[in-house]
Design a protein around this motif. Structure first.
Motif, short mmCIF file in Angstrom:
data_model
loop_
_atom_site.label_atom_id
_atom_site.label_comp_id
_atom_site.label_asym_id
_atom_site.label_seq_id
_atom_site.Cartn_x
_atom_site.Cartn_y
_atom_site.Cartn_z
N LEU A 111 0.78 -1.14 0.17
CA LEU A 111 0.02 -0.11 0.06
C LEU A 111 0.93 1.15 0.01
O LEU A 111 1.93 1.27 0.70
N LEU A 112 0.56 2.21 -0.77
CA LEU A 112 1.17 3.42 -0.60
C LEU A 112 0.70 4.21 0.60
O LEU A 112 -0.58 4.01 1.04
N THR A 113 1.23 5.09 1.29
CA THR A 113 0.74 5.76 2.15
C THR A 113 0.74 7.25 2.27
O THR A 113 1.51 7.90 1.31
N THR A 114 0.18 8.22 3.26
CA THR A 114 0.21 9.58 3.00
C THR A 114 0.55 10.32 4.17
O THR A 114 0.41 9.84 5.19
N ALA A 115 1.07 11.23 4.25
CA ALA A 115 1.40 12.01 5.49
C ALA A 115 0.29 12.49 6.29
O ALA A 115 0.27 12.55 7.36
N GLU A 169 -16.32 3.28 2.98
CA GLU A 169 -16.74 4.69 3.39
C GLU A 169 -15.57 5.49 3.18
O GLU A 169 -14.47 5.08 3.68
N LEU A 170 -15.55 6.42 2.48
CA LEU A 170 -14.54 7.48 2.13
C LEU A 170 -14.81 8.62 2.91
O LEU A 170 -15.49 9.62 2.42
N ILE A 171 -14.48 8.51 4.31
CA ILE A 171 -14.87 9.52 5.12
C ILE A 171 -13.40 9.97 5.84
O ILE A 171 -12.41 9.31 5.90
N ASN A 172 -13.26 11.30 6.48
CA ASN A 172 -12.23 11.69 6.94
C ASN A 172 -12.06 11.29 8.34
O ASN A 172 -13.05 11.07 9.19
N SER A 207 -7.04 8.87 3.48
CA SER A 207 -7.88 9.82 3.42
C SER A 207 -8.78 9.96 1.93
O SER A 207 -7.91 9.53 1.08
N PRO A 208 -9.85 10.23 2.02
CA PRO A 208 -10.62 10.41 0.71
C PRO A 208 -9.98 11.26 -0.23
O PRO A 208 -9.70 10.84 -1.29
N ASN A 209 -9.19 12.35 0.27
CA ASN A 209 -8.43 13.28 -0.96
C ASN A 209 -7.16 12.48 -1.43
O ASN A 209 -7.15 12.39 -2.69
N ALA A 210 -6.38 11.89 -0.53
CA ALA A 210 -5.55 10.76 -1.22
C ALA A 210 -5.84 9.95 -2.03
O ALA A 210 -5.32 9.74 -3.03
N LEU A 211 -7.24 9.28 -1.67
CA LEU A 211 -7.68 8.23 -2.51
C LEU A 211 -8.15 8.75 -3.91
O LEU A 211 -7.74 8.05 -4.81
N VAL A 212 -8.76 9.82 -4.06
CA VAL A 212 -9.46 10.49 -5.05
C VAL A 212 -8.15 10.83 -6.03
O VAL A 212 -8.13 10.49 -7.22
N GLY A 272 -3.29 3.46 3.86
CA GLY A 272 -3.75 3.83 5.15
C GLY A 272 -2.45 4.34 6.08
O GLY A 272 -1.53 4.82 5.66
N THR A 273 -2.70 4.06 7.46
CA THR A 273 -1.57 4.04 8.26
C THR A 273 -0.37 3.30 8.02
O THR A 273 -0.43 2.41 7.63
#
Length: 127
Positions: free
Chosen positions: A4-8, A36-39, A63-68, A114-115
């Motif tokens: 998986l890729l992760t985000t800050a 669920e694409l929720i923050n 996060s939804p923004n990172a996924l989109v 994710g985390t």
């Protein structure tokens, strides 16, 4: 299977060890029942058969923004899809996990991010 890729943003919310246990590895195979694409984190709810009974697990994503930004929407993960997840369960033993590797049953990787897991940190994965 791909990592998986992760985000800050995911790390800003909580560290892996706060909720998840590196010693509680899980391997799940089941059908998607809810997305669920929720923050601050998205969730895939997967029904797996455990001891002959259906059990729903919640698997944390980015996060939804990172996924989109990666092109992932609710339509990317259709309800009823077979999915395979390898990851880590929670410290409290709940039916929740963070996925390390996720694939559809046909082998396509799902980059749900994710985390950041300890093995991703050790490998120097982007944060």
């Amino acid at each position: 299977m791909a990592s998986l890729l992760t985000t800050a943003g995911a790390l800003a919310h909580h560290a892996f060890s706060t909720e998840f246990d590196v010693n509680r590895q899980v391997s799940l195979q089941g059908k998607v029942v809810k997305v669920e694409l929720i923050n601050p984190h998205s969730w895939i709810h997967v029904e797996v058969i455990q001891d002959g009974k259906p059990v729903v697990w919640m698997v944390e994503g980015g996060s939804p923004n990172a996924l989109v930004r990666r092109g992932i929407t609710k339509n990317s993960i259709p309800i009823g899809s077979e999915i395979v997840i390898r990851g880590y369960g929670t410290r409290d033993g709940a039916n929740k996990a963070v996925g390390r590797e996720m694939t559809f049953a046909d082998g396509r990787a799902l980059f749900f991010g994710g985390t950041q897991t300890p093995d991703e940190k050790a490998a120097g994965a982007p944060q």
